[in-house]
Design a protein around this motif. Structure first.
Motif, mmCIF file in Angstrom:
data_model
loop_
_atom_site.group_PDB
_atom_site.id
_atom_site.type_symbol
_atom_site.label_atom_id
_atom_site.label_comp_id
_atom_site.label_asym_id
_atom_site.label_seq_id
_atom_site.Cartn_x
_atom_site.Cartn_y
_atom_site.Cartn_z
ATOM 1 N N GLN A 226 0.858 -1.321 -0.033
ATOM 2 C CA GLN A 226 -0.077 -0.092 0.068
ATOM 3 C C GLN A 226 0.752 1.310 -0.013
ATOM 4 N N HIS A 227 1.974 1.202 0.760
ATOM 5 C CA HIS A 227 2.828 2.464 0.898
ATOM 6 C C HIS A 227 3.648 2.754 -0.629
ATOM 7 N N VAL A 228 3.875 1.909 -0.913
ATOM 8 C CA VAL A 228 4.776 1.647 -2.321
ATOM 9 C C VAL A 228 3.411 2.218 -3.433
ATOM 10 N N TYR A 229 2.473 1.630 -3.332
ATOM 11 C CA TYR A 229 1.401 2.297 -4.229
ATOM 12 C C TYR A 229 1.070 3.423 -4.193
ATOM 13 N N HIS A 230 1.073 4.003 -2.954
ATOM 14 C CA HIS A 230 0.519 5.554 -2.768
ATOM 15 C C HIS A 230 1.677 6.362 -3.106
ATOM 16 N N VAL A 231 2.893 6.060 -2.799
ATOM 17 C CA VAL A 231 4.062 6.799 -3.337
ATOM 18 C C VAL A 231 4.075 6.888 -4.844
ATOM 19 N N ALA A 232 4.056 5.789 -5.615
ATOM 20 C CA ALA A 232 3.829 5.950 -6.991
ATOM 21 C C ALA A 232 2.828 6.558 -7.503
ATOM 22 N N TYR A 233 1.571 6.477 -6.987
ATOM 23 C CA TYR A 233 0.431 6.971 -7.223
ATOM 24 C C TYR A 233 0.432 8.793 -7.176
ATOM 25 N N SER A 234 1.132 9.025 -6.039
ATOM 26 C CA SER A 234 1.367 10.354 -5.978
ATOM 27 C C SER A 234 2.055 11.151 -7.042
ATOM 28 N N VAL A 235 3.157 10.496 -7.656
ATOM 29 C CA VAL A 235 3.700 11.253 -8.534
ATOM 30 C C VAL A 235 2.983 10.728 -9.858
ATOM 31 N N LEU A 236 2.367 9.699 -10.260
ATOM 32 C CA LEU A 236 1.835 9.295 -11.555
ATOM 33 C C LEU A 236 0.481 9.974 -11.765
ATOM 34 N N ARG A 237 -0.506 9.872 -10.501
ATOM 35 C CA ARG A 237 -1.738 10.192 -10.449
ATOM 36 C C ARG A 237 -2.453 9.308 -11.705
ATOM 37 N N ASN A 238 -2.270 8.102 -11.845
ATOM 38 C CA ASN A 238 -2.956 7.086 -12.527
ATOM 39 C C ASN A 238 -2.910 5.730 -12.077
ATOM 40 N N ASP A 239 -3.776 5.158 -11.579
ATOM 41 C CA ASP A 239 -4.044 3.773 -10.871
ATOM 42 C C ASP A 239 -3.054 2.798 -11.456
ATOM 43 N N GLN A 240 -3.399 2.348 -13.071
ATOM 44 C CA GLN A 240 -2.531 1.367 -13.577
ATOM 45 C C GLN A 240 -1.036 1.540 -13.642
ATOM 46 N N GLU A 241 -0.691 2.966 -14.156
ATOM 47 C CA GLU A 241 0.504 3.279 -14.191
ATOM 48 C C GLU A 241 1.359 3.170 -12.573
ATOM 49 N N ALA A 242 0.661 3.655 -11.604
ATOM 50 C CA ALA A 242 0.938 3.464 -10.192
ATOM 51 C C ALA A 242 1.148 1.885 -9.774
ATOM 52 N N GLN A 243 0.310 1.051 -10.227
ATOM 53 C CA GLN A 243 0.487 -0.380 -9.861
ATOM 54 C C GLN A 243 1.692 -0.717 -10.496
ATOM 55 N N ASP A 244 1.948 -0.543 -11.762
ATOM 56 C CA ASP A 244 3.055 -0.773 -12.585
ATOM 57 C C ASP A 244 4.268 -0.523 -12.012
ATOM 58 N N ALA A 245 4.473 0.784 -11.767
ATOM 59 C CA ALA A 245 5.447 1.321 -10.881
ATOM 60 C C ALA A 245 5.710 0.824 -9.594
ATOM 61 N N ALA A 246 4.937 0.358 -8.780
ATOM 62 C CA ALA A 246 5.013 -0.275 -7.706
ATOM 63 C C ALA A 246 5.441 -1.856 -7.810
ATOM 64 N N GLN A 247 5.019 -2.569 -8.888
ATOM 65 C CA GLN A 247 5.573 -3.927 -8.906
ATOM 66 C C GLN A 247 7.165 -3.456 -9.489
ATOM 67 N N GLU A 248 7.299 -2.677 -10.432
ATOM 68 C CA GLU A 248 8.816 -2.313 -10.666
ATOM 69 C C GLU A 248 9.592 -2.250 -9.503
ATOM 70 N N ALA A 249 9.081 -1.432 -8.402
ATOM 71 C CA ALA A 249 9.815 -1.061 -7.237
ATOM 72 C C ALA A 249 10.066 -2.384 -6.656
ATOM 73 N N PHE A 250 8.976 -3.221 -6.433
ATOM 74 C CA PHE A 250 9.526 -4.551 -5.654
ATOM 75 C C PHE A 250 10.368 -5.491 -6.341
ATOM 76 N N ILE A 251 10.453 -5.499 -7.667
ATOM 77 C CA ILE A 251 11.336 -6.087 -8.541
ATOM 78 C C ILE A 251 12.878 -5.724 -8.210
ATOM 79 N N GLN A 252 12.907 -4.231 -8.343
ATOM 80 C CA GLN A 252 14.122 -3.635 -8.024
ATOM 81 C C GLN A 252 14.617 -3.902 -6.413
ATOM 82 N N MET A 253 13.650 -3.815 -5.501
ATOM 83 C CA MET A 253 13.982 -4.017 -4.306
ATOM 84 C C MET A 253 14.636 -5.540 -4.111
ATOM 85 N N TYR A 254 13.951 -6.331 -4.599
ATOM 86 C CA TYR A 254 14.418 -7.824 -4.601
ATOM 87 C C TYR A 254 15.892 -7.798 -5.212
#
Length: 166
Positions: free
Chosen positions: A10-38
């Motif tokens: 949820q936190h990662v999604y909110h960070v991404a959404y605050s920048v992108l202001r688009n649900d789908q784009e924010a979900q994609d960015a959040a997923q990319e963030a977790f991949i990068q984290m790993y």
């Protein structure tokens, strides 16, 4: 890994959404963030996991916004430039990093000799000016200046710059 995703998704999604202001784009960015984290976990240095992950999410969102901007500019014929304005959560990221650094600094300051600790705390953490410190300590302003100078010298001599890099 699953536990981290469940805890921070949820936190990662909110960070991404605050920048992108688009649900789908924010979900994609959040997923990319977790991949990068790993991928970056071996390099993680145990210093504020949530802040570290927030930084990753924020940068992934900015990258996505840039890509969107390029796509939109290409759709417009490439002549008009899209300005990428960071979202208000950039302030949140800055605040998190600042708070983490302040906590780290407080820990280090507590390790200073008492005569240096008091002056550094008053000036940098309490943000008092020379006159206020002098009044509180019932000393001359010049005394405050020289104590602060000696405290800074002590810090330069005993603390390594590498200790403060991220």
């Amino acid at each position: 890994m699953r536990t981290l995703i469940d805890k921070y998704s949820q936190h990662v999604y909110h960070v991404a959404y605050s920048v992108l202001r688009n649900d789908q784009e924010a979900q994609d960015a959040a997923q990319e963030a977790f991949i990068q984290m790993y991928k970056s976990l071996p390099d993680y240095r145990s210093e504020g996991f949530k802040t570290w992950l927030t930084r990753i999410a924020f940068h992934k969102a900015i990258d996505a916004k840039r890509k969107l901007g390029r796509r939109t500019a290409e759709d417009l014929g490439g002549e008009e430039k899209i300005i990428n304005i960071p979202g208000r959560d950039e302030d949140v990221l800055t605040r998190l990093v600042r708070e983490e650094r302040q906590d780290q600094l407080r820990e280090r300051i507590n390790q200073l000799p008492a005569q240096h600790r008091d002056i550094i705390t008053a000036y940098y953490l309490s943000e008092k000016n020379y006159e206020q410190i002098a009044s509180d300590a019932q000393v001359a302003v010049k005394t405050v200046e020289s104590r602060l100078y000696r405290a800074r010298q002590w810090i330069r001599k005993h603390w390594k710059e590498d200790d403060w890099r991220e």
